[in-house]
Design a protein around this motif. Sequence first.
Motif, PDB file in Angstrom:
ATOM      1  N   LYS A   3      -1.679  10.337   3.398  1.00  0.00           N
ATOM      2  CA  LYS A   3      -0.413   9.949   4.022  1.00  0.00           C
ATOM      3  C   LYS A   3      -0.428  10.262   5.525  1.00  0.00           C
ATOM      4  O   LYS A   3      -0.039   9.441   6.346  1.00  0.00           O
ATOM      5  CB  LYS A   3       0.736  10.685   3.330  1.00  0.00           C
ATOM      6  CG  LYS A   3       2.108  10.430   3.932  1.00  0.00           C
ATOM      7  CD  LYS A   3       3.168  11.209   3.178  1.00  0.00           C
ATOM      8  CE  LYS A   3       3.462  12.472   3.945  1.00  0.00           C
ATOM      9  NZ  LYS A   3       4.587  13.249   3.414  1.00  0.00           N
ATOM     10  N   TRP A   4      -0.929  11.436   5.874  1.00  0.00           N
ATOM     11  CA  TRP A   4      -0.963  11.856   7.279  1.00  0.00           C
ATOM     12  C   TRP A   4      -1.963  11.016   8.073  1.00  0.00           C
ATOM     13  O   TRP A   4      -1.723  10.679   9.226  1.00  0.00           O
ATOM     14  CB  TRP A   4      -1.298  13.338   7.390  1.00  0.00           C
ATOM     15  CG  TRP A   4      -0.202  14.186   6.831  1.00  0.00           C
ATOM     16  CD1 TRP A   4      -0.225  14.874   5.659  1.00  0.00           C
ATOM     17  CD2 TRP A   4       1.100  14.395   7.389  1.00  0.00           C
ATOM     18  NE1 TRP A   4       0.980  15.501   5.465  1.00  0.00           N
ATOM     19  CE2 TRP A   4       1.806  15.230   6.515  1.00  0.00           C
ATOM     20  CE3 TRP A   4       1.729  13.962   8.552  1.00  0.00           C
ATOM     21  CZ2 TRP A   4       3.111  15.649   6.753  1.00  0.00           C
ATOM     22  CZ3 TRP A   4       3.033  14.376   8.792  1.00  0.00           C
ATOM     23  CH2 TRP A   4       3.708  15.206   7.906  1.00  0.00           C
ATOM     24  N   ARG A   6      -2.832   7.903   7.408  1.00  0.00           N
ATOM     25  CA  ARG A   6      -2.226   6.571   7.615  1.00  0.00           C
ATOM     26  C   ARG A   6      -1.182   6.605   8.727  1.00  0.00           C
ATOM     27  O   ARG A   6      -1.095   5.685   9.529  1.00  0.00           O
ATOM     28  CB  ARG A   6      -1.626   6.062   6.312  1.00  0.00           C
ATOM     29  CG  ARG A   6      -2.682   5.600   5.339  1.00  0.00           C
ATOM     30  CD  ARG A   6      -2.078   4.843   4.161  1.00  0.00           C
ATOM     31  NE  ARG A   6      -3.100   4.480   3.228  1.00  0.00           N
ATOM     32  CZ  ARG A   6      -3.435   5.198   2.158  1.00  0.00           C
ATOM     33  NH1 ARG A   6      -2.803   6.322   1.893  1.00  0.00           N
ATOM     34  NH2 ARG A   6      -4.398   4.804   1.355  1.00  0.00           N
ATOM     35  N   LYS A   7      -0.375   7.660   8.738  1.00  0.00           N
ATOM     36  CA  LYS A   7       0.627   7.795   9.806  1.00  0.00           C
ATOM     37  C   LYS A   7      -0.066   7.880  11.168  1.00  0.00           C
ATOM     38  O   LYS A   7       0.361   7.250  12.130  1.00  0.00           O
ATOM     39  CB  LYS A   7       1.499   9.039   9.588  1.00  0.00           C
ATOM     40  CG  LYS A   7       2.550   8.877   8.533  1.00  0.00           C
ATOM     41  CD  LYS A   7       3.399  10.144   8.470  1.00  0.00           C
ATOM     42  CE  LYS A   7       4.589   9.948   7.569  1.00  0.00           C
ATOM     43  NZ  LYS A   7       5.514  11.088   7.663  1.00  0.00           N
ATOM     44  N   ALA A   8      -1.120   8.671  11.226  1.00  0.00           N
ATOM     45  CA  ALA A   8      -1.854   8.817  12.490  1.00  0.00           C
ATOM     46  C   ALA A   8      -2.474   7.485  12.905  1.00  0.00           C
ATOM     47  O   ALA A   8      -2.479   7.136  14.087  1.00  0.00           O
ATOM     48  CB  ALA A   8      -2.931   9.891  12.357  1.00  0.00           C
ATOM     49  N   GLN A   9      -2.982   6.743  11.937  1.00  0.00           N
ATOM     50  CA  GLN A   9      -3.568   5.441  12.240  1.00  0.00           C
ATOM     51  C   GLN A   9      -2.514   4.464  12.775  1.00  0.00           C
ATOM     52  O   GLN A   9      -2.842   3.549  13.515  1.00  0.00           O
ATOM     53  CB  GLN A   9      -4.234   4.842  10.989  1.00  0.00           C
ATOM     54  CG  GLN A   9      -5.530   5.529  10.643  1.00  0.00           C
ATOM     55  CD  GLN A   9      -6.167   4.971   9.392  1.00  0.00           C
ATOM     56  OE1 GLN A   9      -5.502   4.721   8.385  1.00  0.00           O
ATOM     57  NE2 GLN A   9      -7.476   4.776   9.450  1.00  0.00           N
ATOM     58  N   ASN A  10      -1.270   4.695  12.405  1.00  0.00           N
ATOM     59  CA  ASN A  10      -0.182   3.845  12.886  1.00  0.00           C
ATOM     60  C   ASN A  10       0.443   4.370  14.180  1.00  0.00           C
ATOM     61  O   ASN A  10       1.507   3.917  14.586  1.00  0.00           O
ATOM     62  CB  ASN A  10       0.888   3.686  11.807  1.00  0.00           C
ATOM     63  CG  ASN A  10       0.407   2.854  10.649  1.00  0.00           C
ATOM     64  OD1 ASN A  10      -0.349   1.903  10.839  1.00  0.00           O
ATOM     65  ND2 ASN A  10       0.827   3.207   9.450  1.00  0.00           N
ATOM     66  N   ASP A  12       1.270   7.712  14.972  1.00  0.00           N
ATOM     67  CA  ASP A  12       2.092   8.924  14.891  1.00  0.00           C
ATOM     68  C   ASP A  12       1.283  10.111  15.424  1.00  0.00           C
ATOM     69  O   ASP A  12       0.380  10.619  14.758  1.00  0.00           O
ATOM     70  CB  ASP A  12       2.516   9.161  13.444  1.00  0.00           C
ATOM     71  CG  ASP A  12       3.498  10.319  13.292  1.00  0.00           C
ATOM     72  OD1 ASP A  12       3.524  11.221  14.154  1.00  0.00           O
ATOM     73  OD2 ASP A  12       4.232  10.322  12.287  1.00  0.00           O
ATOM     74  N   ALA A  15       1.472  13.370  13.341  1.00  0.00           N
ATOM     75  CA  ALA A  15       0.621  13.339  12.150  1.00  0.00           C
ATOM     76  C   ALA A  15      -0.819  13.653  12.533  1.00  0.00           C
ATOM     77  O   ALA A  15      -1.505  14.413  11.833  1.00  0.00           O
ATOM     78  CB  ALA A  15       0.711  11.973  11.474  1.00  0.00           C
ATOM     79  N   SER A  57      -7.980   4.578  14.203  1.00  0.00           N
ATOM     80  CA  SER A  57      -7.643   3.288  13.585  1.00  0.00           C
ATOM     81  C   SER A  57      -8.886   2.617  12.988  1.00  0.00           C
ATOM     82  O   SER A  57      -8.757   1.731  12.147  1.00  0.00           O
ATOM     83  CB  SER A  57      -6.988   2.362  14.607  1.00  0.00           C
ATOM     84  OG  SER A  57      -7.877   2.095  15.674  1.00  0.00           O
TER      85      SER A  57
END
Length: 174
Positions: A3-4, A6-10, A12, A15, A57
């Motif tokens: 979850k973290w 994915r957030k970082a990849q987006n 965040d 995250a 990413s």
Amino acid sequence: MDKWVRKAQNGDKDAFLRLVQDHQLAMYRTAKAILHNETDVEDAVQEAVCRCFYKISTLRQPAYFKTWLTRVVINCCYDILRQRKGLLPLDLLPEEGRTDDRDLSLDVQQTLAALGENDRLILTLYYLNDLPVKEIAKLLSISEGAAKMRLVHGRKKFKETFERREQEAGYQWR
């Protein structure tokens, strides 16, 4: 953790910061296994964090974040070694007066420092960073069998070195 990641990849940043904080000790240990100089270790970890921030990413499988991060740290360490190739290291052991043990006893840390790079790296990845043999093999671009053999060899060298150092210090093993 997925979850973290994915957030970082987006995008965040919080995250990403959490991921880095969760893996900070593992990054330090990995870099320390390759580099002996504390300044170089810090440089390698800092460079790895920067590279990962800009390239997160590109990580295809969030479940392999730790493996990917460790590979980036190893690459940064080798970059530093290439940059200073030809220079003689002044000190292979931790700097005097510094408290670098970070959960390692001084004897274990000094024994690890006395081992060859391959032995030191494989033992650090397996025992200190808790990576499974399969992931270590991928990280080092070797077969699982080769990773297992390196672990066996590393354990043997560690034991021999540790016992020799203890005997030199006046301790006897039974």
